[in-house]
Design a protein around this motif. Sequence first.
Motif, PDB file in Angstrom:
ATOM      1  N   LEU A 222      -0.612  -0.543   8.746  1.00  0.00           N
ATOM      2  CA  LEU A 222      -1.365  -1.758   8.236  1.00  0.00           C
ATOM      3  C   LEU A 222      -0.743  -2.815   8.598  1.00  0.00           C
ATOM      4  CD1 LEU A 222      -2.269  -1.051   4.556  1.00  0.00           C
ATOM      5  CD2 LEU A 222      -3.875  -1.014   6.248  1.00  0.00           C
ATOM      6  N   ILE A 223       0.728  -3.274   8.652  1.00  0.00           N
ATOM      7  CA  ILE A 223       1.300  -4.239   9.161  1.00  0.00           C
ATOM      8  C   ILE A 223       1.331  -4.250  10.710  1.00  0.00           C
ATOM      9  CG2 ILE A 223       3.636  -5.224   9.330  1.00  0.00           C
ATOM     10  CD1 ILE A 223       2.652  -5.406   6.401  1.00  0.00           C
TER      11      ILE A 223
ATOM     12  N   ILE B  62       6.980  -9.707  -7.999  1.00  0.00           N
ATOM     13  CA  ILE B  62       6.202  -8.994  -8.874  1.00  0.00           C
ATOM     14  C   ILE B  62       5.136  -9.523  -9.509  1.00  0.00           C
ATOM     15  CG2 ILE B  62       6.431  -7.048 -10.587  1.00  0.00           C
ATOM     16  CD1 ILE B  62       7.056  -6.251  -7.896  1.00  0.00           C
TER      17      ILE B  62
ATOM     18  N   MET C  72       3.004  -8.510   0.243  1.00  0.00           N
ATOM     19  CA  MET C  72       3.494  -7.256  -0.657  1.00  0.00           C
ATOM     20  C   MET C  72       3.435  -5.867  -0.005  1.00  0.00           C
ATOM     21  SD  MET C  72       3.662  -9.096  -3.388  1.00  0.00           S
ATOM     22  CE  MET C  72       3.039 -10.597  -3.854  1.00  0.00           C
ATOM     23  N   THR C  73       2.614  -5.839   1.000  1.00  0.00           N
ATOM     24  CA  THR C  73       2.803  -4.597   1.920  1.00  0.00           C
ATOM     25  C   THR C  73       4.150  -4.606   2.722  1.00  0.00           C
ATOM     26  OG1 THR C  73       0.231  -4.661   2.006  1.00  0.00           O
ATOM     27  CG2 THR C  73       1.844  -3.234   3.716  1.00  0.00           C
TER      28      THR C  73
ATOM     29  N   ALA D 207       1.757   2.015   5.159  1.00  0.00           N
ATOM     30  CA  ALA D 207       1.986   0.612   4.994  1.00  0.00           C
ATOM     31  C   ALA D 207       2.391   0.145   6.388  1.00  0.00           C
ATOM     32  CB  ALA D 207       3.121   0.325   3.860  1.00  0.00           C
ATOM     33  N   GLN D 208       3.293   0.724   6.921  1.00  0.00           N
ATOM     34  CA  GLN D 208       3.607   0.574   8.300  1.00  0.00           C
ATOM     35  C   GLN D 208       2.603   0.192   9.487  1.00  0.00           C
ATOM     36  OE1 GLN D 208       6.751   3.156   8.489  1.00  0.00           O
ATOM     37  NE2 GLN D 208       8.488   1.543   8.832  1.00  0.00           N
TER      38      GLN D 208
ATOM     39  N   LEU E 299       3.320   7.090   1.962  1.00  0.00           N
ATOM     40  CA  LEU E 299       2.608   5.964   1.625  1.00  0.00           C
ATOM     41  C   LEU E 299       3.289   4.629   2.420  1.00  0.00           C
ATOM     42  CD1 LEU E 299       0.785   4.557  -0.356  1.00  0.00           C
ATOM     43  CD2 LEU E 299       2.552   3.562  -1.456  1.00  0.00           C
ATOM     44  N   ILE E 300       4.583   4.709   2.744  1.00  0.00           N
ATOM     45  CA  ILE E 300       5.372   3.726   3.559  1.00  0.00           C
ATOM     46  C   ILE E 300       4.798   3.953   4.998  1.00  0.00           C
ATOM     47  CG2 ILE E 300       7.676   3.122   4.474  1.00  0.00           C
ATOM     48  CD1 ILE E 300       7.027   2.367   1.553  1.00  0.00           C
TER      49      ILE E 300
ATOM     50  N   LYS F 283     -13.378  -9.332   8.493  1.00  0.00           N
ATOM     51  CA  LYS F 283     -13.137 -10.060   9.609  1.00  0.00           C
ATOM     52  C   LYS F 283     -14.304  -9.854  10.565  1.00  0.00           C
ATOM     53  CE  LYS F 283      -9.147 -11.368  12.170  1.00  0.00           C
ATOM     54  NZ  LYS F 283      -7.748 -10.915  12.327  1.00  0.00           N
TER      55      LYS F 283
ATOM     56  N   MET G 140      -1.279  -0.764  -1.614  1.00  0.00           N
ATOM     57  CA  MET G 140       0.373  -1.175  -1.380  1.00  0.00           C
ATOM     58  C   MET G 140       0.884  -2.229  -2.385  1.00  0.00           C
ATOM     59  SD  MET G 140       0.900   0.685   0.747  1.00  0.00           S
ATOM     60  CE  MET G 140      -0.317   1.821   2.174  1.00  0.00           C
ATOM     61  N   THR G 141      -0.028  -3.084  -2.937  1.00  0.00           N
ATOM     62  CA  THR G 141       0.420  -4.150  -3.985  1.00  0.00           C
ATOM     63  C   THR G 141       0.458  -3.595  -5.269  1.00  0.00           C
ATOM     64  OG1 THR G 141      -0.762  -5.824  -2.471  1.00  0.00           O
ATOM     65  CG2 THR G 141      -0.149  -6.386  -4.804  1.00  0.00           C
TER      66      THR G 141
ATOM     67  N   ALA H 207       1.254  -0.348  -5.636  1.00  0.00           N
ATOM     68  CA  ALA H 207       2.208   0.515  -5.799  1.00  0.00           C
ATOM     69  C   ALA H 207       3.827  -0.543  -5.989  1.00  0.00           C
ATOM     70  CB  ALA H 207       2.306   1.053  -4.232  1.00  0.00           C
ATOM     71  N   LEU H 208       3.701  -1.593  -5.362  1.00  0.00           N
ATOM     72  CA  LEU H 208       4.981  -2.274  -5.543  1.00  0.00           C
ATOM     73  C   LEU H 208       4.980  -2.640  -6.918  1.00  0.00           C
ATOM     74  CD1 LEU H 208       7.099  -3.842  -3.900  1.00  0.00           C
ATOM     75  CD2 LEU H 208       5.600  -5.863  -3.912  1.00  0.00           C
TER      76      LEU H 208
ATOM     77  N   PHE I 290     -10.232 -17.810  11.676  1.00  0.00           N
ATOM     78  CA  PHE I 290      -9.984 -16.948  12.865  1.00  0.00           C
ATOM     79  C   PHE I 290      -8.839 -17.661  13.810  1.00  0.00           C
ATOM     80  CE2 PHE I 290     -14.040 -15.090  11.915  1.00  0.00           C
ATOM     81  CZ  PHE I 290     -13.788 -13.890  12.185  1.00  0.00           C
TER      82      PHE I 290
ATOM     83  N   LYS J 199      -1.565 -10.289  -0.063  1.00  0.00           N
ATOM     84  CA  LYS J 199      -1.183  -8.539  -0.196  1.00  0.00           C
ATOM     85  C   LYS J 199      -0.557  -8.053   1.079  1.00  0.00           C
ATOM     86  CE  LYS J 199      -4.982  -7.601  -3.454  1.00  0.00           C
ATOM     87  NZ  LYS J 199      -6.407  -7.369  -3.457  1.00  0.00           N
TER      88      LYS J 199
ATOM     89  N   ARG K 271     -11.889 -14.937   2.435  1.00  0.00           N
ATOM     90  CA  ARG K 271     -12.885 -14.307   3.629  1.00  0.00           C
ATOM     91  C   ARG K 271     -14.417 -14.151   2.969  1.00  0.00           C
ATOM     92  NH1 ARG K 271      -8.851 -10.457   6.565  1.00  0.00           N
ATOM     93  NH2 ARG K 271      -8.041 -11.981   8.207  1.00  0.00           N
TER      94      ARG K 271
ATOM     95  N   LYS L 298      -4.087  -2.775   1.563  1.00  0.00           N
ATOM     96  CA  LYS L 298      -3.058  -3.491   1.267  1.00  0.00           C
ATOM     97  C   LYS L 298      -3.117  -3.786  -0.207  1.00  0.00           C
ATOM     98  CE  LYS L 298      -2.350  -6.041   5.613  1.00  0.00           C
ATOM     99  NZ  LYS L 298      -2.724  -7.210   6.490  1.00  0.00           N
ATOM    100  N   THR L 299      -4.276  -3.638  -0.872  1.00  0.00           N
ATOM    101  CA  THR L 299      -4.407  -3.530  -2.220  1.00  0.00           C
ATOM    102  C   THR L 299      -3.714  -2.373  -2.972  1.00  0.00           C
ATOM    103  OG1 THR L 299      -6.638  -4.897  -2.097  1.00  0.00           O
ATOM    104  CG2 THR L 299      -5.900  -3.621  -4.297  1.00  0.00           C
TER     105      THR L 299
ATOM    106  N   ALA M  18       2.330 -10.418  -7.393  1.00  0.00           N
ATOM    107  CA  ALA M  18       1.590  -9.208  -6.993  1.00  0.00           C
ATOM    108  C   ALA M  18       0.854  -8.852  -8.122  1.00  0.00           C
ATOM    109  CB  ALA M  18       2.630  -8.119  -6.814  1.00  0.00           C
TER     110      ALA M  18
ATOM    111  N   GLN N  21      -2.275  -4.823  12.242  1.00  0.00           N
ATOM    112  CA  GLN N  21      -2.637  -6.164  11.224  1.00  0.00           C
ATOM    113  C   GLN N  21      -4.025  -5.830  10.811  1.00  0.00           C
ATOM    114  OE1 GLN N  21      -2.134  -9.704  13.764  1.00  0.00           O
ATOM    115  NE2 GLN N  21      -0.142  -9.119  14.372  1.00  0.00           N
TER     116      GLN N  21
ATOM    117  N   LEU O 294       7.183  -3.703   0.331  1.00  0.00           N
ATOM    118  CA  LEU O 294       7.269  -2.462   0.032  1.00  0.00           C
ATOM    119  C   LEU O 294       7.819  -1.946   1.100  1.00  0.00           C
ATOM    120  CD1 LEU O 294       6.237  -0.284  -1.928  1.00  0.00           C
ATOM    121  CD2 LEU O 294       4.302   0.168  -0.652  1.00  0.00           C
ATOM    122  N   VAL O 295       7.520  -2.069   2.461  1.00  0.00           N
ATOM    123  CA  VAL O 295       8.039  -1.338   3.607  1.00  0.00           C
ATOM    124  C   VAL O 295       9.683  -1.786   3.871  1.00  0.00           C
ATOM    125  CG1 VAL O 295       8.059  -1.322   6.383  1.00  0.00           C
ATOM    126  CG2 VAL O 295       6.043  -1.157   4.922  1.00  0.00           C
TER     127      VAL O 295
ATOM    128  N   ILE P 120      -3.359  -8.595  -8.340  1.00  0.00           N
ATOM    129  CA  ILE P 120      -4.100  -7.286  -8.648  1.00  0.00           C
ATOM    130  C   ILE P 120      -5.134  -7.831 -10.085  1.00  0.00           C
ATOM    131  CG2 ILE P 120      -3.945  -5.078  -9.874  1.00  0.00           C
ATOM    132  CD1 ILE P 120      -3.032  -5.082  -7.073  1.00  0.00           C
TER     133      ILE P 120
END
Lengths: 210, 210
Positions: B167-168, A161, A196-197, B164-165, B160-161, B124, B196-197, B199-200, A101, A193, A123, B193-194, A164, B171, A200-201, A168
């Motif tokens: 998620l980032i 990659i 990776m996100t 992803a944004q 998708l992007i 969390k 997104m991983t 997708a990458l 945390f 992950k 976690r 995030k999985t 990544a 947080q 991608l962005v 997966i």
Amino acid sequence: MELSDRQEQIIEIVKPNGPITGEKIAEKLGLTRATLRPDLAILTMAGILEARPRVGYFFTGKTGSELLTENIKKLKVQDYQQIPVAIREDASVYDAITSMFLEDVGTLFVVDEQSCLTGVLSRKDLLRASLGQQHLSGVPVHIIMTRMPNITVCRKNDSLIEAAQKLINKQIDGLPVVKDTEAGLEVIGRITKTSMTKALVELTMDERFD
Amino acid sequence: MELSDRQEQIIEIVKPNGPITGEKIAEKLGLTRATLRPDLAILTMAGILEARPRVGYFFTGKTGSELLTENIKKLKVQDYQQIPVAIREDASVYDAITSMFLEDVGTLFVVDEQSCLTGVLSRKDLLRASLGQQHLSGVPVHIIMTRMPNITVCRKNDSLIEAAQKLINKQIDGLPVVKDTEAGLEVIGRITKTSMTKALVELTMDERFD
């Protein structure tokens, strides 16, 4: 890069017939060689066709997207890794949850006295432990951690990659980035992950391939 | 797509000087118009330059990688979303942790009697709750969940992007994919995030852009 219909036709002709001369391609399309010249130049410079003098045109097997993905494959772990958070083997599960945390990470690395990797805590591991136990401060993390040699690791020069794919395939949230030392594996980074996100962005935002 | 040195030079000339005729570009390079023709054709067809009859060449502002990343921006949430896992507001924290393990997800959605979204639970959140409480089966999830309107959502036609944004920026590990109904937001998917991983990795594996 958007190919024109004629360029697509040329690819379809060269694929099964290569090596084939420009003259023959023109003949099949009922066009002159001069008309095709810019199209052949484009397909060659884009890396889709390859021209060999006095032999003709080959299909390289690389489409536009494959050429793009070659660039993505060049991304390295070291360009995306984050700072690792490590705790000692004799720390308690309670300490581990607190670190998770405080540092706001999803994966903790467990190290021995030489700072070498001995375990990983997710976690999920901590949540499972917290369900079963009432006295989390009395349970050392080495009881519940995933330990070597069952830890999946990566190195800073690995492709992003490849890392990544490990996330997966192993269904895990993070990997330690390690360096080989005489004492064992030193943890120098963390790739997740979230990394990776972000990658991608970033692919859609910056000009790293220019 | 790899540009030649001469093509790079042409771009550098057109950028500040456009609209500029092919003749003038050739002059600046000390070459003939005929020599440049294939290069100009390539740059135009690649979308990097735009040619307007009787006006000349403009720089479109799009580099090779930008044109390729435009394709990445076309990826949709609906092509990557996974099945959502939902529980009721009156379920206990213990039930939630059990669902999370049984379904192997990192994010649970909480719904009301009309199956509309009212909350989100992350690993969390559950870990935090499990630290503070001894009687997890006596605590309903609506006490600890993130609730509307603080939930970040996405819709199946979003890029998708964009997801992803979110998620980032927020947080978080996952987003509900929702559909608007008269009763509220129906949860139809989950994007994480999985996703997104994956997708990458897929960007480097398949031919979705061909």
